[in-house]
Design an enzyme around this catalytic site. Structure first.
Site, PDB file in Angstrom:
ATOM      1  CG  PHE A  50      -1.752   1.206   1.423  1.00 59.04           C
ATOM      2  CD1 PHE A  50      -2.337   1.879   0.359  1.00 59.04           C
ATOM      3  CD2 PHE A  50      -1.941   1.713   2.712  1.00 59.04           C
ATOM      4  CE1 PHE A  50      -3.099   3.029   0.552  1.00 59.04           C
ATOM      5  CE2 PHE A  50      -2.699   2.851   2.924  1.00 59.04           C
ATOM      6  CZ  PHE A  50      -3.274   3.517   1.841  1.00 59.04           C
ATOM      7  CB  ILE A  51       3.267   2.699   2.400  1.00 63.57           C
ATOM      8  CG1 ILE A  51       2.175   2.941   3.458  1.00 63.57           C
ATOM      9  CG2 ILE A  51       4.282   3.837   2.419  1.00 63.57           C
ATOM     10  CD1 ILE A  51       2.707   3.050   4.881  1.00 63.57           C
ATOM     11  CG  ASN A  81       6.763  -6.739  10.788  1.00 61.28           C
ATOM     12  OD1 ASN A  81       6.806  -6.552   9.571  1.00 61.28           O
ATOM     13  ND2 ASN A  81       5.623  -6.846  11.437  1.00 61.28           N
ATOM     14  CE1 TYR A 121       2.827  -3.943  11.645  1.00 60.89           C
ATOM     15  CE2 TYR A 121       1.613  -2.407  13.023  1.00 60.89           C
ATOM     16  CZ  TYR A 121       2.365  -2.665  11.898  1.00 60.89           C
ATOM     17  OH  TYR A 121       2.668  -1.644  11.032  1.00 60.89           O
ATOM     18  CE  LYS A 172       6.780  -1.580  11.220  1.00 59.33           C
ATOM     19  NZ  LYS A 172       7.433  -1.714   9.890  1.00 59.33           N
TER      20      LYS A 172
END
Length: 317
Positions: free
Chosen positions: A24-25, A98, A148, A152
């Site tokens: 997406f980014i 990640n 998550y 990160k």
């Protein structure tokens, strides 16, 4: 920190290696980078990217692979942008994408023959639960509440440690990106998908909790921040927030998007939502640091983001 531009025999052309270019980014970052003449962009992702003139299909999280060193040697980038990341799934997969991937990346960048700048995309999930009403600064304690956010944060700390060891690097902590192409995994993309379903079936819209406050930032503004970080002469800050600086409830977001879509039916809170959302009722970014460091500020308002999101979502159906 200083960007070291590779010198070719003819002209100095900055080469950018973009990881996660089909996400997406990543797609928006790729589009922003290719708008500038004189940048050579190499994209990397599992899937194809027809719009890229130099694309490498590669699974960077394959077991025992991590061919980062060879990738850097092959492409000789001046700048590496890491947009690769996994939002949900099995904890082992989250850790591989990640944590293990960024760890291999910073190790290869530190050990390589040439200096590179690394722009790593972090997440507001690293902050976790914060004090309601207090904008989140880069000095706010990090207390992630889910796997998550934990993964990160681990990656961001690795990047910051690599800075101490001499790596030219910065972490951009992105808050809640929205806009055209928003996936079902984020609240705006999920709402657009639910609106399309409700309109097709003559049903009501069902969402999770509507009271949570989030800082929604247009993905194109995120791409602009990444672009600025990639090419800034120097960046003194190890971490910079990327947000709108405004807190909006999910209910307000839903009302705005349903208005754009012309939906007049009911919106029902169907479930308790994710554990992560329940544990983090409020977040709003403080963005003065990135303004000073990169002369960046958000340019696209919420209404435009949602209108463009809805237009794109309709085109996909």
């Amino acid at each position: 920190m200083t960007v070291h531009i590779r010198q070719s025999e003819e002209i100095a052309v900055p080469r950018v290696l973009l990881l996660g270019a089909t996400g997406f980014i990543g797609r928006h970052v790729h589009r922003r980078l290719t708008e500038r003449a004189g940048l050579e962009v190499v994209t990397v992702a599992r899937g194809p990217l027809p719009s890229s003139s130099w694309h490498i299909r590669l699974d960077l999280t394959a077991e025992n692979a991590h061919p980062i060193g060879g990738l850097l040697a092959r492409t000789a980038p001046d700048i590496v942008i890491n947009c690769a990341g996994l939002v949900g799934g099995d904890p082992a997969d989250l850790a591989a994408c990640n944590i293990d991937l960024p760890a291999a990346l910073v190790r290869a960048a530190l050990c390589g023959p040439a200096r590179v700048r690394l722009v790593h995309l972090g997440s507001a999930a690293e902050y976790g639960r914060v004090v309601t009403g207090e904008p989140v600064t880069e000095q706010t304690p990090t207390r992630p509440v889910g796997v998550y956010g934990i993964t990160k944060l681990a990656a961001s700390r690795l990047v910051c440690l690599a800075r101490v060891a001499g790596l030219d690097a910065v972490v951009l902590r992105v808050f809640n990106p929205i806009g055209p192409g928003s996936p079902p995994g984020n609240v705006a993309g999920r709402l657009a998908q639910e609106l399309l379903r409700a309109q097709a079936e003559g049903d009501e819209v069902r969402l999770g909790p509507l009271s949570a406050v989030r800082d929604f930032i247009d993905v194109r503004d995120v791409a602009e921040a990444v672009y600025a970080a990639a090419l800034a002469p120097e960046i003194g800050d190890p971490v910079l927030n990327v947000g709108s600086g405004e807190g909006v409830t999910v209910g307000e977001l839903a009302k705005a998007l349903t208005g754009i879509a012309g939906y007049t039916g009911p919106i029902r809170q169907a479930d308790a939502g994710s554990a992560r959302s329940a544990e983090v009722p409020w977040q709003q970014a403080e963005i003065s640091a990135i303004g000073k460091a990169l002369d960046w500020r958000p340019a696209i308002d919420l209404a435009t983001s949602l209108s463009d999101l809805w237009q794109e979502a309709q085109c996909r159906t």
